[in-house]
Design an enzyme around this catalytic site. Structure first.
Site, mmCIF file in Angstrom:
data_model
loop_
_atom_site.group_PDB
_atom_site.id
_atom_site.type_symbol
_atom_site.label_atom_id
_atom_site.label_comp_id
_atom_site.label_asym_id
_atom_site.label_seq_id
_atom_site.Cartn_x
_atom_site.Cartn_y
_atom_site.Cartn_z
ATOM 1 C CB SER A 26 -0.824 0.035 1.246
ATOM 2 O OG SER A 26 -1.973 0.928 1.136
ATOM 3 C CG HIS A 28 1.993 0.870 5.427
ATOM 4 N ND1 HIS A 28 1.984 0.616 6.621
ATOM 5 C CD2 HIS A 28 0.679 0.909 4.694
ATOM 6 C CE1 HIS A 28 0.928 0.350 7.091
ATOM 7 N NE2 HIS A 28 0.104 0.280 5.894
ATOM 8 C CG ASP A 129 4.845 0.427 8.654
ATOM 9 O OD1 ASP A 129 4.178 -0.406 9.261
ATOM 10 O OD2 ASP A 129 4.513 1.186 7.621
ATOM 11 C CB THR A 151 1.602 5.075 7.932
ATOM 12 O OG1 THR A 151 0.819 3.749 7.635
ATOM 13 C CG2 THR A 151 3.206 4.713 7.799
ATOM 14 C CG HIS A 160 -4.640 -1.439 15.641
ATOM 15 N ND1 HIS A 160 -5.418 -2.541 15.005
ATOM 16 C CD2 HIS A 160 -4.563 -0.715 14.648
ATOM 17 C CE1 HIS A 160 -6.017 -2.274 13.807
ATOM 18 N NE2 HIS A 160 -5.440 -1.155 13.617
ATOM 19 C CG HIS A 361 -9.885 5.121 -0.424
ATOM 20 N ND1 HIS A 361 -9.435 6.318 -1.136
ATOM 21 C CD2 HIS A 361 -8.921 4.357 0.282
ATOM 22 C CE1 HIS A 361 -7.878 5.977 -0.657
ATOM 23 N NE2 HIS A 361 -7.578 5.091 -0.004
ATOM 24 C CD1 TRP A 364 -3.020 9.142 8.028
ATOM 25 C CD2 TRP A 364 -5.042 9.393 8.698
ATOM 26 N NE1 TRP A 364 -2.901 9.902 9.199
ATOM 27 C CE2 TRP A 364 -4.479 10.257 9.575
ATOM 28 C CE3 TRP A 364 -6.548 9.767 9.061
ATOM 29 C CZ2 TRP A 364 -4.406 11.168 10.574
ATOM 30 C CZ3 TRP A 364 -6.775 10.424 10.091
ATOM 31 C CH2 TRP A 364 -6.024 11.189 10.757
ATOM 32 C CG ASN A 365 -1.113 8.596 3.155
ATOM 33 O OD1 ASN A 365 -0.686 9.078 4.260
ATOM 34 N ND2 ASN A 365 -0.404 7.594 2.749
ATOM 35 C CD GLU A 369 -2.139 13.767 -0.505
ATOM 36 O OE1 GLU A 369 -2.815 13.470 -1.312
ATOM 37 O OE2 GLU A 369 -0.952 13.166 -0.762
#
Length: 464
Positions: A26, A28, A129, A151, A160, A361, A364-365, A369
């Site tokens: 992805s 990451h 990561d 990330t 988590h 979708h 997060w990125n 943005e």
């Protein structure tokens, strides 16, 4: 391994050697490389060995000849992806991830030894990561700090870390309380419901490779010297405070896309920016679902119909093999009204004043943005923590809306477009995301921005 020549201290003294371990799936690796570049520019006498699979490195690095001088101390280290010669894929979900993770501990141990021999410098810090939880054992054996890059944002990290508590309190599948139950027993989660949780926490397949990775990560993360996230303190102060009470140290250093501009290969499809220059302010819908999220063919068709019937101008980043699912004659009928391209420079597009809404979708990125560019969102969550982020965007931060029923339909998309672009509620979304965007930019601004100051903490721990 491919590498550039590392800058050596002029006085011949020993210098730091930071090993960075990417999760090669992805977005990451891109996020970790962004922060690596910022660290490398700030510590030119430190060597940064960036370990990632050859295929992933090939996608995120420009060639050695195109690297800037401030990247001379970054070593691109290509490692094995865990797929043995002659292996026949069985088509299992997350099969590549499982293969990589099975071999990664031993692969990375050997790769670090090679990097130390080639540089003549012992690794002084390991940055991984969060998915690569086993690096904690490597760092402990080497007696060096373990620093973790998360990330995504603080809410998903908190989930988590608290997975065992959530399973104990609400039961698997939320059987003990119902899926509408809010996670009021976790600070900062009072408006998050069980149904908003990522698959693999209590819903879905708890034995999938990613579910097991994240569960294990949550159990060992408290051992990290530092955990840093791609977010900013002002977005989730309660979450930040709670994570600091459960981890040794937690900081936000984002949005990373504002720290350093991403590099794009020559020939990038930037003709779309010239087209945007010709459009009116806030008149264009940008459609982008990232590199991993997948829409069904019916949803692609429905989205195309909605855009066409709404009359709005659009820029759509859509892979070539997906274009066959567009309504028949769609591209031809909409010449001048819209563009469909296999790739666009997303952040540059979002920053353009002509873009008034992003259909996404809730990755997060992409959300960060949109925040930085002050563009409200219409979201269709697809995977991972998209549902959680969608809930945050719609209900907590009030900067976007989710499509009704969680599936793209012609009428559903049209209603959302009308709401965001032509209603009082849409004006409120724009006002909220404009305010949040200003806060995000302040966070990375020197000398007093929270993320700017936190980056100094990261730099000190990683390179001391």
């Amino acid at each position: 391994m491919e590498m550039s020549n590392a800058t050596m201290p002029s006085d011949g003294r020993a210098a730091s050697h930071v090993a960075l371990f990417a999760f090669p799936f992805s977005s990451h690796p891109t996020s970790l490389l962004q922060i690596t570049r910022r660290l490398a520019a700030s510590a030119p006498t430190t060597v940064f060995s960036f370990f990632n699979t050859a295929q992933s490195n090939g996608c995120i690095f420009l060639g050695p000849r195109e690297r800037e001088t401030n990247e001379n101390n970054i070593r691109r280290c290509d490692i094995w992806d865990g797929v043995r010669e002659g292996y026949v894929f069985k088509g299992k979900p997350q099969e590549k991830i499982e293969l990589f993770m099975t071999e990664a501990p031993e692969t990375l141990r050997k790769a670090v030894a090679v990097a130390e021999a080639e540089t003549g410098r012992r690794v002084s810090c390991m940055v991984s990561d969060g998915f690569l939880w086993f690096v904690e054992q490597m760092a402990e054996a080497a007696a060096v700090p373990w620093v973790v890059c998360w990330t995504s944002g603080g809410h998903s990290l908190s989930i988590h870390i608290n997975t065992d508590l959530i399973r104990e309190r609400v039961g698997i599948e939320g059987a003990d309380v119902g899926k509408d139950q809010a996670l009021t027993f976790i600070p900062g989660m009072s408006r998050i419901r069980i149904q908003d949780l990522p698959d693999g926490v209590i819903l879905g397949n708890l034995e999938s490779p990613v579910s097991k990775i994240l569960h294990k990560m949550g159990q060992v993360l408290y051992r990290a010297s530092l955990v840093f996230a791609n977010s900013f303190e002002e977005l989730d102060p309660a979450i930040t405070d709670d994570l600091n009470s459960k981890l040794r140290r937690f900081i936000n250093v984002g949005p990373m896309n504002l720290l350093m501009q991403q590099k794009h290969p020559k020939g990038s499809a930037e003709s779309c920016l010239e087209w945007l220059d010709e459009q009116e302010v806030n008149s264009v819908a940008y459609v982008g679902f990232g590199s991993v999220a997948m829409l069904s063919k019916d949803e692609i068709t429905a989205l195309g119909e909605a855009l066409e019937e709404s009359g709005i101008k659009f820029l759509w980043s859509l892979k070539e093999d997906m274009k066959e699912f567009l309504p028949e004659g769609f591209v031809e009928r909409n010449m001048g009204k819209g563009m469909v391209l296999p790739w666009v420079p997303q952040f540059k597009v979002l920053e353009h004043g002509a873009v008034g809404v992003c259909i996404t979708h809730f990755g997060w990125n992409s959300v960060l943005e949109c925040v930085a560019a002050e563009v409200p969102m219409i979201g269709r969550p697809c995977l991972a923590d998209n549902m959680l982020i969608g809930r945050l965007a719609e209900v907590v931060w009030e900067i976007g809306v989710q499509v009704e029923g969680g599936v793209l339909t012609r009428d559903g998309v049209r209603k959302c477009l009308e709401l965001v672009l032509n209603s009082d509620e849409g004006k409120k979304l724009k006002k909220n995301i404009t305010r949040l965007g200003k806060v995000a930019r302040e966070a990375v601004r020197p000398p007093n921005g929270s993320s700017f100051a936190n980056f100094s903490i990261l730099l000190e721990i990683a390179t001391k």
